[in-house]
Design a protein around this motif. Structure first.
Motif, PDB file in Angstrom:
ATOM      1  N   GLY A 237       1.048   5.868  17.814  1.00  0.00           N
ATOM      2  CA  GLY A 237       0.161   6.012  16.817  1.00  0.00           C
ATOM      3  C   GLY A 237       0.990   5.228  15.391  1.00  0.00           C
ATOM      4  N   GLU A 238       2.095   4.889  15.462  1.00  0.00           N
ATOM      5  CA  GLU A 238       2.974   4.328  14.318  1.00  0.00           C
ATOM      6  C   GLU A 238       2.024   3.638  13.333  1.00  0.00           C
ATOM      7  OE1 GLU A 238       3.690   3.999  17.465  1.00  0.00           O
ATOM      8  OE2 GLU A 238       5.756   3.355  17.831  1.00  0.00           O
ATOM      9  N   ARG A 239       1.127   2.825  13.857  1.00  0.00           N
ATOM     10  CA  ARG A 239       0.257   1.929  12.917  1.00  0.00           C
ATOM     11  C   ARG A 239      -0.767   2.616  11.884  1.00  0.00           C
ATOM     12  NH1 ARG A 239       0.764  -3.557  13.831  1.00  0.00           N
ATOM     13  NH2 ARG A 239      -1.265  -4.069  12.925  1.00  0.00           N
ATOM     14  N   ASN A 240      -0.992   4.063  12.457  1.00  0.00           N
ATOM     15  CA  ASN A 240      -1.790   4.717  11.717  1.00  0.00           C
ATOM     16  C   ASN A 240      -1.595   4.926  10.258  1.00  0.00           C
ATOM     17  OD1 ASN A 240      -3.589   5.171  13.736  1.00  0.00           O
ATOM     18  ND2 ASN A 240      -2.972   7.049  14.400  1.00  0.00           N
ATOM     19  N   LEU A 241       0.106   4.743  10.059  1.00  0.00           N
ATOM     20  CA  LEU A 241       0.691   5.004   8.861  1.00  0.00           C
ATOM     21  C   LEU A 241       0.230   3.894   7.847  1.00  0.00           C
ATOM     22  CD1 LEU A 241       3.783   6.937   9.554  1.00  0.00           C
ATOM     23  CD2 LEU A 241       1.759   7.875   8.996  1.00  0.00           C
ATOM     24  N   LEU A 242      -0.018   2.542   8.497  1.00  0.00           N
ATOM     25  CA  LEU A 242      -0.513   1.635   7.681  1.00  0.00           C
ATOM     26  C   LEU A 242      -1.505   2.059   6.781  1.00  0.00           C
ATOM     27  CD1 LEU A 242       0.557  -1.460   9.982  1.00  0.00           C
ATOM     28  CD2 LEU A 242       1.604  -0.614   8.391  1.00  0.00           C
ATOM     29  N   GLY A 243      -2.310   2.695   7.004  1.00  0.00           N
ATOM     30  CA  GLY A 243      -3.724   3.068   6.631  1.00  0.00           C
ATOM     31  C   GLY A 243      -3.735   4.166   5.580  1.00  0.00           C
ATOM     32  N   ARG A 255       9.445  -0.228   6.309  1.00  0.00           N
ATOM     33  CA  ARG A 255      10.140  -0.789   7.289  1.00  0.00           C
ATOM     34  C   ARG A 255      11.327   0.179   7.916  1.00  0.00           C
ATOM     35  NH1 ARG A 255      11.800  -4.323   4.045  1.00  0.00           N
ATOM     36  NH2 ARG A 255      10.082  -5.505   4.772  1.00  0.00           N
ATOM     37  N   LYS A 256      11.821   1.177   6.917  1.00  0.00           N
ATOM     38  CA  LYS A 256      12.646   2.203   7.407  1.00  0.00           C
ATOM     39  C   LYS A 256      11.908   3.153   8.487  1.00  0.00           C
ATOM     40  CE  LYS A 256      15.254   2.579   3.083  1.00  0.00           C
ATOM     41  NZ  LYS A 256      15.677   3.407   1.866  1.00  0.00           N
ATOM     42  N   MET A 257      10.764   3.305   8.186  1.00  0.00           N
ATOM     43  CA  MET A 257      10.079   4.184   8.854  1.00  0.00           C
ATOM     44  C   MET A 257       9.830   3.587  10.483  1.00  0.00           C
ATOM     45  SD  MET A 257       6.760   6.370   7.512  1.00  0.00           S
ATOM     46  CE  MET A 257       6.086   4.709   7.155  1.00  0.00           C
ATOM     47  N   PHE A 258       9.623   2.405  10.530  1.00  0.00           N
ATOM     48  CA  PHE A 258       9.179   1.810  11.834  1.00  0.00           C
ATOM     49  C   PHE A 258      10.669   1.833  12.501  1.00  0.00           C
ATOM     50  CE2 PHE A 258       5.072   0.921  10.314  1.00  0.00           C
ATOM     51  CZ  PHE A 258       4.395   1.064  11.391  1.00  0.00           C
ATOM     52  N   ASP A 259      11.684   1.598  11.695  1.00  0.00           N
ATOM     53  CA  ASP A 259      12.821   1.567  12.486  1.00  0.00           C
ATOM     54  C   ASP A 259      13.330   3.050  12.951  1.00  0.00           C
ATOM     55  OD1 ASP A 259      13.446  -1.093  11.733  1.00  0.00           O
ATOM     56  OD2 ASP A 259      14.760  -0.565  10.019  1.00  0.00           O
ATOM     57  N   LEU A 260      12.769   4.074  12.525  1.00  0.00           N
ATOM     58  CA  LEU A 260      13.063   5.274  12.818  1.00  0.00           C
ATOM     59  C   LEU A 260      12.222   5.363  14.131  1.00  0.00           C
ATOM     60  CD1 LEU A 260      13.767   8.408  12.361  1.00  0.00           C
ATOM     61  CD2 LEU A 260      11.713   8.532  11.413  1.00  0.00           C
ATOM     62  N   PRO A 292      12.774   9.122   6.463  1.00  0.00           N
ATOM     63  CA  PRO A 292      13.183   8.621   5.173  1.00  0.00           C
ATOM     64  C   PRO A 292      12.242   8.378   4.137  1.00  0.00           C
ATOM     65  CG  PRO A 292      13.061   7.025   6.797  1.00  0.00           C
ATOM     66  CD  PRO A 292      12.740   8.208   7.566  1.00  0.00           C
ATOM     67  N   TYR A 293      11.244   9.484   4.071  1.00  0.00           N
ATOM     68  CA  TYR A 293      10.312   9.050   2.917  1.00  0.00           C
ATOM     69  C   TYR A 293       9.754  10.554   2.321  1.00  0.00           C
ATOM     70  CZ  TYR A 293       6.784   5.503   1.928  1.00  0.00           C
ATOM     71  OH  TYR A 293       5.988   4.862   1.278  1.00  0.00           O
ATOM     72  N   GLU A 294       9.931  10.308   1.059  1.00  0.00           N
ATOM     73  CA  GLU A 294       9.587  11.718   0.288  1.00  0.00           C
ATOM     74  C   GLU A 294       8.195  12.327   0.626  1.00  0.00           C
ATOM     75  OE1 GLU A 294      10.858  14.167  -1.490  1.00  0.00           O
ATOM     76  OE2 GLU A 294      13.052  13.452  -0.632  1.00  0.00           O
ATOM     77  N   GLU A 295       7.170  11.127   0.786  1.00  0.00           N
ATOM     78  CA  GLU A 295       5.786  11.341   0.931  1.00  0.00           C
ATOM     79  C   GLU A 295       5.373  11.678   2.482  1.00  0.00           C
ATOM     80  OE1 GLU A 295       6.999   8.878  -0.909  1.00  0.00           O
ATOM     81  OE2 GLU A 295       6.543   9.929  -2.637  1.00  0.00           O
TER      82      GLU A 295
END
Length: 345
Positions: A237-243, A255-260, A292-295
């Motif tokens: 479900g990584e693509r869910n974060l795009l929405g 990009r950092k998140m998908f690298d993770l 790598p994301y404060e949110e």
């Protein structure tokens, strides 16, 4: 904080999670149930902002929670009821669906993959599950001729997990030779670890027919490589974060998140830390030191198989998530995964 400030903070966090819009004093006045003037509410909000619990976006007069505000909310203002797995009649319908989907998976790897997918689909975020370390013990082995000098090795573990590997042999083997070799291995080495099988083969190789010894050595090597290369982290479900509106347009962080999610090494470190927790653990913003994301927040829980902690699962999503529901979802999925993997299959 006094009780008034706590009530206003709790109301603000709940409204922001539900609506996704900065919360103003007029909304707080109506939603909190407190008989306070807008001026008094503004003063309390100013105090909460000074404490670093809420912040004011530049484009709005309303306020939003900070990671520190979410932390206080989760630690002191949130209650999540643990579900009774022995009686799901009073539970949400999707819980019974989770149980049925996991029980329907006929192999441990499929249970893990299904669990990640279930976490993702029910949370609408990212589901992550670490698989138990694959055993190197085989319960049964078979060889299947695919063509000249190409043989399919089928290894069945004691827990029912099945692994396949194609090997290239030095010469062509007939089906009868493959059956003879698999029968010999199953009769003499079933239940042993692959390392132990390798050691015994070294001592017995002179007494075995050359073609059988070569084929068994190739099978042991293939099984060892499969155990070493087996996927330890399943992500769905990584693509869910795009929405997610909170950060869907920040391409650098995405990009950092998908690298993770692709590299998985840091995810393993995060989930290994979570495995030492007693029950559900929550990381908000940058608390994990890995995401790598404060949110982003992580809601995780270890799971047990036959009384032993063997893995961890988690939901990764925005800080603006319904924590009570995520806690319940992660907790019940961890227990159902443990049940699905425990005992005879």
């Amino acid at each position: 904080m006094d009780e008034r400030a706590r009530t206003l903070l709790k109301t603000l966090v709940e409204r922001y999670i539900a609506d996704g819009q900065p919360v103003g004093s007029r909304t707080l006045s109506k939603a909190s149930g407190l008989e306070l003037s807008p001026a008094t509410i503004r003063n309390v909000m100013a105090d909460l902002e000074e404490l670093g619990l809420i912040a004011s976006p530049h484009t709005s007069a309303g306020r939003v929670p900070t990671p520190r505000g979410y932390r206080l909310f989760v630690d002191t203002m949130l209650t999540a009821r643990a579900l009774d797995l022995s009686d799901l009649s009073q539970s949400p319908a999707d819980v019974a669906s989770v149980r049925d989907q996991l029980q329907a998976a006929d192999q441990p790897q499929r249970v893990i993959a299904q669990a990640a997918q279930v976490l993702s689909s029910l949370s609408h975020f990212v589901g992550v599950v670490t698989a138990p370390k694959r055993t190197s013990v085989f319960h049964h082995i078979e060889f299947l001729r695919l063509g000249e000098k190409r043989v399919l090795v089928i290894l069945v573990a004691p827990d029912g997990d099945v692994q396949n590997r194609v090997i290239i042999t030095a010469r062509d083997y007939s089906p009868s030779e493959l059956v003879e070799t698999s029968n010999f291995l199953n009769a003499h080495y079933c239940g042993l670890g692959l390392d132990e099988v390798r050691e015994r083969l070294r001592g017995e190789i002179d007494t075995l027919r050359g073609e059988i010894a070569q084929l068994m050595q190739a099978a042991v090597q293939a099984g060892t490589e499969m155990a070493e290369r087996s996927e330890q982290v399943v992500v769905s479900g990584e693509r869910n974060l795009l929405g997610v509106q909170d950060f869907g347009h920040d391409m650098g962080s995405l990009r950092k998140m998908f690298d993770l999610f692709e590299q998985k090494t840091e995810l393993m470190r995060l989930l290994e830390n979570s495995s030492r927790a007693d029950g559900v653990r929550i990381y908000i913003g940058g608390e994990s030191g890995v995401v790598p994301y404060e949110e982003l927040s992580v809601v995780s829980s270890p799971y047990e198989v036959d009384g032993q902690l063997v893995g961890t699962l988690a939901v990764i999503g925005p800080t603006r998530m319904a924590y009570d529901r995520m806690i319940q979802l992660v907790d019940v999925t961890a227990r159902l995964v443990g049940n699905a993997l425990s005992g005879p299959r």
